[in-house]
Write a protein that holds these residues in place. Structure first.
Motif, PDB file in Angstrom:
ATOM      1  N   PRO A 263       0.653  -1.054  -0.462  1.00  0.00           N
ATOM      2  CA  PRO A 263      -0.290  -0.238  -0.009  1.00  0.00           C
ATOM      3  C   PRO A 263       0.629   1.118   0.069  1.00  0.00           C
ATOM      4  N   ILE A 264       1.915   1.193   0.253  1.00  0.00           N
ATOM      5  CA  ILE A 264       2.876   2.256   0.821  1.00  0.00           C
ATOM      6  C   ILE A 264       4.109   2.068   0.438  1.00  0.00           C
ATOM      7  N   PHE A 265       5.235   2.748   0.177  1.00  0.00           N
ATOM      8  CA  PHE A 265       6.602   2.977  -0.030  1.00  0.00           C
ATOM      9  C   PHE A 265       7.047   3.960   0.672  1.00  0.00           C
ATOM     10  N   PRO A 266       8.472   4.024   0.856  1.00  0.00           N
ATOM     11  CA  PRO A 266       8.517   5.094   1.565  1.00  0.00           C
ATOM     12  C   PRO A 266       9.300   5.782   0.793  1.00  0.00           C
ATOM     13  N   VAL A 267       9.134   6.923   0.844  1.00  0.00           N
ATOM     14  CA  VAL A 267      10.038   8.368   0.314  1.00  0.00           C
ATOM     15  C   VAL A 267      10.195   9.240   0.745  1.00  0.00           C
ATOM     16  N   ARG A 268      11.774   9.916  -0.063  1.00  0.00           N
ATOM     17  CA  ARG A 268      12.218  11.117   0.663  1.00  0.00           C
ATOM     18  C   ARG A 268      12.130  12.388  -0.907  1.00  0.00           C
ATOM     19  N   PHE A 269      13.108  13.165  -0.205  1.00  0.00           N
ATOM     20  CA  PHE A 269      13.084  14.794  -1.128  1.00  0.00           C
ATOM     21  C   PHE A 269      13.815  14.902  -1.396  1.00  0.00           C
ATOM     22  N   VAL A 299      12.280  10.957  -4.005  1.00  0.00           N
ATOM     23  CA  VAL A 299      13.144  10.222  -4.304  1.00  0.00           C
ATOM     24  C   VAL A 299      12.816   8.582  -3.366  1.00  0.00           C
ATOM     25  N   LEU A 300      12.185   8.087  -4.755  1.00  0.00           N
ATOM     26  CA  LEU A 300      12.099   6.539  -4.815  1.00  0.00           C
ATOM     27  C   LEU A 300      13.449   5.304  -4.429  1.00  0.00           C
ATOM     28  N   ASP A 301      13.074   4.155  -4.075  1.00  0.00           N
ATOM     29  CA  ASP A 301      14.241   3.127  -4.273  1.00  0.00           C
ATOM     30  C   ASP A 301      13.829   1.903  -4.137  1.00  0.00           C
ATOM     31  N   GLY A 302      14.280   1.417  -5.135  1.00  0.00           N
ATOM     32  CA  GLY A 302      14.509  -0.194  -4.502  1.00  0.00           C
ATOM     33  C   GLY A 302      13.034  -0.509  -5.997  1.00  0.00           C
ATOM     34  N   ASP A 303      12.423  -1.761  -4.825  1.00  0.00           N
ATOM     35  CA  ASP A 303      10.915  -1.878  -5.347  1.00  0.00           C
ATOM     36  C   ASP A 303       9.550  -0.470  -6.161  1.00  0.00           C
ATOM     37  N   ALA A 304       9.833   0.830  -5.334  1.00  0.00           N
ATOM     38  CA  ALA A 304       9.419   1.380  -5.601  1.00  0.00           C
ATOM     39  C   ALA A 304       9.837   2.561  -7.064  1.00  0.00           C
ATOM     40  N   LEU A 305      10.769   2.304  -7.228  1.00  0.00           N
ATOM     41  CA  LEU A 305      11.077   2.984  -8.632  1.00  0.00           C
ATOM     42  C   LEU A 305      10.644   1.784 -10.208  1.00  0.00           C
ATOM     43  N   ARG A 306      10.517   0.781  -9.834  1.00  0.00           N
ATOM     44  CA  ARG A 306       9.808  -0.801 -10.626  1.00  0.00           C
ATOM     45  C   ARG A 306       8.957  -0.499 -10.207  1.00  0.00           C
ATOM     46  N   GLN A 317       0.210  15.185   9.057  1.00  0.00           N
ATOM     47  CA  GLN A 317       0.767  16.362  10.000  1.00  0.00           C
ATOM     48  C   GLN A 317       1.130  15.445  10.930  1.00  0.00           C
ATOM     49  N   ASN A 318       1.640  16.423  11.434  1.00  0.00           N
ATOM     50  CA  ASN A 318       2.304  16.281  12.853  1.00  0.00           C
ATOM     51  C   ASN A 318       2.668  17.940  14.070  1.00  0.00           C
ATOM     52  N   GLY A 319       1.777  18.017  13.863  1.00  0.00           N
ATOM     53  CA  GLY A 319       1.117  19.331  15.246  1.00  0.00           C
ATOM     54  C   GLY A 319       2.146  20.045  14.508  1.00  0.00           C
ATOM     55  N   ASP A 320       2.367  20.406  15.231  1.00  0.00           N
ATOM     56  CA  ASP A 320       4.386  22.134  14.877  1.00  0.00           C
ATOM     57  C   ASP A 320       5.494  21.447  14.054  1.00  0.00           C
ATOM     58  N   ASP A 321       5.398  19.691  14.537  1.00  0.00           N
ATOM     59  CA  ASP A 321       6.403  19.505  13.705  1.00  0.00           C
ATOM     60  C   ASP A 321       6.954  19.178  12.694  1.00  0.00           C
ATOM     61  N   PRO A 322       7.133  18.865  11.542  1.00  0.00           N
ATOM     62  CA  PRO A 322       7.290  18.572  10.025  1.00  0.00           C
ATOM     63  C   PRO A 322       6.849  17.195   9.979  1.00  0.00           C
ATOM     64  N   PRO A 323       5.937  17.362   9.007  1.00  0.00           N
ATOM     65  CA  PRO A 323       4.967  16.500   8.316  1.00  0.00           C
ATOM     66  C   PRO A 323       6.403  14.956   8.230  1.00  0.00           C
ATOM     67  N   SER A 324       4.670  14.046   8.254  1.00  0.00           N
ATOM     68  CA  SER A 324       5.609  12.601   7.889  1.00  0.00           C
ATOM     69  C   SER A 324       4.718  12.434   5.865  1.00  0.00           C
ATOM     70  N   TYR A 325       5.716  11.865   5.142  1.00  0.00           N
ATOM     71  CA  TYR A 325       5.588  11.079   4.100  1.00  0.00           C
ATOM     72  C   TYR A 325       5.386  10.256   3.526  1.00  0.00           C
ATOM     73  N   VAL A 326       4.642   9.464   2.576  1.00  0.00           N
ATOM     74  CA  VAL A 326       4.678   7.910   2.202  1.00  0.00           C
ATOM     75  C   VAL A 326       4.153   8.322   0.867  1.00  0.00           C
TER      76      VAL A 326
END
Length: 361
Positions: A263-269, A299-306, A317-326
């Motif tokens: 259902p999800i893959f990790p993601v960076r920017f 930025v995707l890695d491994g299986d996500a790229l394929r 969103q995480n309140g006052d902290d930076p959001p999380s992303y997938v």
């Protein structure tokens, strides 16, 4: 072999109405388990409401039901004063917080209960995956998030909850007309189901929105997706784990679950190339190929790229902290058809993962 819904559902709901489908574990559970002793009581009955009685007449005509019986059933429903307030969204500006939301569902008690549920139903979960393509951790995650595996199935009379939201939906809600129409449809579906039983339509209990059983199915979902997965001639979503597992799996298959797709893959920017506004514009609807996702600065890695399907950038969103992303796939979107919230979907995914990890230790 599963049997057609009209032949079996009436039996199960009749027994549920008579209190015969509550197991000892369910009947002795904490407040909110749906037992008769702690049912929330409503106020004024709808018998005196012209709009409710007109609706009863329309339903009776559309579904070829006994007019007097439908009027009596709706007329005996009582308004639940606190329910309309519960339907209102959080005030504008209220910050969302994924970490806090997650902590409500991913805890040692729920994980331990999930481990017991999985071990007790391992063969059925495997059969559901083979037939519907939905992995055990997703089904286990759903039932755990919804009711802690049957511990908390609601203590509102379903007829009261549905009638309240059908006739007294809060007009302050931004989608009041749409939502009220939805609950009128659900009330009609409930009446159609109950018309096929000899039980008491006042007896079934569930959530304040009228959802029932371990998987918290609304009446229309029971009619469309519930299955007799153990072939015993009835559908029981209160006590029969096999029917619960098969029904949840059938629900996801009907909404397009893709076997073997995470259902999800990790993601960076890549901040230098990031077009976050573009990636977030479609919300959680899978829109971008892996190549176009990367072109937008993800930025995707491994299986996500394929991955050959479409992706969505999911922001938590995480309140006052930076959001999380997938990166969400079609299957992430399918989970949100059960509850239209990315936070809910992530809780289902993560609870299932935690339970699987505990099983595999």
């Amino acid at each position: 072999m599963r049997r057609p819904l009209p032949n079996v559902l009436s039996i199960a709901l009749m027994l549920a109405a008579a209190g015969l489908l509550l197991s000892p574990s369910a009947s002795s559970a904490q407040s909110g388990s749906g037992t008769r002793s702690n049912v929330v009581r409503g106020g004024v009955a709808y018998a005196s409401r012209d709009d409710a009685m007109q609706f009863a007449d329309e339903v009776a005509a559309r579904r070829n039901l006994d007019r007097d019986q439908v009027r009596a059933t709706i007329g005996a429903a009582r308004m639940l004063p606190n329910v309309p307030r519960l339907m209102l969204p959080a005030p504008t500006g209220t910050p969302k917080n994924w970490a806090i939301y997650r902590s409500r569902f991913i805890d040692p008690v729920r994980i331990a209960a999930g481990v017991r549920f999985w071990r007790n139903n391992a063969d059925t979960l495997a059969r559901a995956e083979a037939e519907y393509g939905v992995p055990p951790e997703i089904i286990v995650g759903i039932v755990g998030v919804e009711t802690i595996y049957g511990r908390n199935m609601g203590n509102f009379r379903v007829i009261d909850a549905l009638a309240t939201l059908a006739f007294d939906f809060p007009q302050a809600h931004p989608r009041a007309a749409e939502r009220q129409a939805f609950f009128r449809s659900e009330l009609e579906s409930f009446l159609g189901i109950e018309s096929r039983t000899a039980g008491d339509p006042m007896a079934p209990v569930g959530s304040y929105a009228g959802a029932m059983g371990m998987p918290q199915f609304m009446p229309s979902s029971i009619a469309k997706y519930a299955v007799d997965f153990d072939g015993d001639g009835r559908i029981d979503l209160v006590n029969d784990a096999a029917d619960v597992i098969g029904s949840v799996a059938n629900y996801f298959k009907a909404f397009g679950w893709k076997p073997g797709v995470p259902p999800i893959f990790p993601v960076r920017f890549d901040i230098a190339r990031l077009q976050k506004a573009v990636l977030l514009a479609p919300d959680i609807v899978p829109t971008f190929s892996a190549d176009s996702f990367v072109a937008g600065g993800a930025v995707l890695d491994g299986d996500a790229l394929r991955y050959p399907g479409l992706l969505a950038l999911v922001e938590l969103q995480n309140g006052d902290d930076p959001p999380s992303y997938v990166a969400g796939t079609k299957n992430f979107y399918v989970i949100t058809r059960y509850n239209w919230s990315s936070y809910y979907a992530m809780s289902v995914i993560e609870l299932g993962r935690e339970v699987r990890a505990a099983i595999e230790q």
